[in-house]
Scaffold this motif. Sequence first.
Motif, PDB file in Angstrom:
ATOM      1  N   PRO A   8       0.825  -1.211   0.000  1.00 18.99           N
ATOM      2  CA  PRO A   8       0.000   0.000   0.000  1.00 18.99           C
ATOM      3  C   PRO A   8       0.858   1.259   0.000  1.00 18.99           C
ATOM      4  O   PRO A   8       1.957   1.285   0.564  1.00 18.99           O
ATOM      5  N   SER A   9       0.380   2.286  -0.652  1.00 20.31           N
ATOM      6  CA  SER A   9       1.056   3.581  -0.660  1.00 20.31           C
ATOM      7  C   SER A   9      -0.007   4.654  -0.807  1.00 20.31           C
ATOM      8  O   SER A   9      -1.157   4.379  -1.129  1.00 20.31           O
ATOM      9  N   VAL A  34       3.297   2.607   5.250  1.00 25.26           N
ATOM     10  CA  VAL A  34       2.614   3.080   4.050  1.00 25.26           C
ATOM     11  C   VAL A  34       3.338   4.325   3.539  1.00 25.26           C
ATOM     12  O   VAL A  34       3.136   5.424   4.067  1.00 25.26           O
ATOM     13  N   PRO A  35       4.174   4.201   2.528  1.00 26.60           N
ATOM     14  CA  PRO A  35       4.901   5.365   2.013  1.00 26.60           C
ATOM     15  C   PRO A  35       3.943   6.426   1.461  1.00 26.60           C
ATOM     16  O   PRO A  35       2.926   6.092   0.842  1.00 26.60           O
ATOM     17  N   LEU A  36       4.282   7.685   1.702  1.00 27.90           N
ATOM     18  CA  LEU A  36       3.508   8.802   1.150  1.00 27.90           C
ATOM     19  C   LEU A  36       4.363   9.483   0.090  1.00 27.90           C
ATOM     20  O   LEU A  36       5.460   9.968   0.383  1.00 27.90           O
ATOM     21  N   ALA A  55      -3.199  10.696  -8.391  1.00 25.94           N
ATOM     22  CA  ALA A  55      -3.001  10.975  -6.968  1.00 25.94           C
ATOM     23  C   ALA A  55      -4.253  10.521  -6.231  1.00 25.94           C
ATOM     24  O   ALA A  55      -5.359  10.525  -6.791  1.00 25.94           O
ATOM     25  N   ASP A  56      -4.070  10.108  -4.977  1.00 29.69           N
ATOM     26  CA  ASP A  56      -5.207   9.662  -4.163  1.00 29.69           C
ATOM     27  C   ASP A  56      -5.963  10.839  -3.561  1.00 29.69           C
ATOM     28  O   ASP A  56      -7.170  10.761  -3.336  1.00 29.69           O
ATOM     29  N   THR A 182     -11.143   6.184   0.008  1.00 28.67           N
ATOM     30  CA  THR A 182     -10.563   4.960   0.550  1.00 28.67           C
ATOM     31  C   THR A 182     -10.222   5.118   2.029  1.00 28.67           C
ATOM     32  O   THR A 182     -10.298   6.217   2.597  1.00 28.67           O
ATOM     33  N   ASP A 183      -9.810   4.001   2.654  1.00 22.40           N
ATOM     34  CA  ASP A 183      -9.384   4.055   4.051  1.00 22.40           C
ATOM     35  C   ASP A 183      -8.175   4.969   4.230  1.00 22.40           C
ATOM     36  O   ASP A 183      -8.064   5.681   5.228  1.00 22.40           O
TER      37      ASP A 183
END
Length: 264
Positions: A8-9, A34-36, A55-56, A182-183
């Motif tokens: 996950p990232s 979790v890398p940002l 991008a999220d 998302t979470d």
Amino acid sequence: MTGSEEPPSFRLAYVPGVTPDKWVRIWNERLPDVPLALTQVSAAEAGATLLDGDADAGLVRLPVDRTVLSAIPLYTETTVVVIPKDHLVTAADEVSVEDLADEIVLHPLDDVLGWERPPGRPALERPATTADAVELVAAGIGVLVVPLSLARLHHRKDLTYRTVTDAPGSAVALSWPEDAHTDLVEEFIGIVRGRTVNSSRGRRPAPGQSKDERPGTAAARRKPGAKKPAGGKQTGGTRRGTAKGGNPRGGTAKGGRRGKPRGR
């Protein structure tokens, strides 16, 4: 996790002038696994970056298309005029739009203030970028009205700025696609809103732990070994001081009703 699955990232876009350092630091402390990844995009490109899935979430400038993007306004920036240090405007601590009426006010193509009509006199051509406009101010060709963060971003020793009291402000928001909440997006919302690390909302359960077992939930507070009846109330035996018949005073009157006191 199989070899084909990616870890996950979280990808965060941000526009020039916005400084996400504090929130990134908190993210790294809370979610070290979790890398940002940070990506700077122009204010005009921010919406497309989110909708294209590049991008999220993003720290963007309002307005955004609220039919497809969610947004949480964070703050509105002070607006300033960028001027040479020897400009007459420096004699005041702040100015109004009217004070700039005789000035050539540069209006770059990447302007983020959304003027209906910019103040002052227009230049012969619009600079392509805010950075280009700052160079023109330094050359003595005009002045520039921008959010304070952009004035600081393009700071030069020969330039200064003053607050413009009645100019429109630039609002900054956290935004993400409506269909991609998302979470991890919820985690970042919690960080931006100042939720503590123990806040149950937005926290991801630990491996092998269901959402209902996270700290602060009803399931986590339930005492081990306590039974949960069909009605949903927790019971651990007969209430203290309650008799078999259900009367809290230790018994019932004949027929199950408390009789009237007899007259003396």
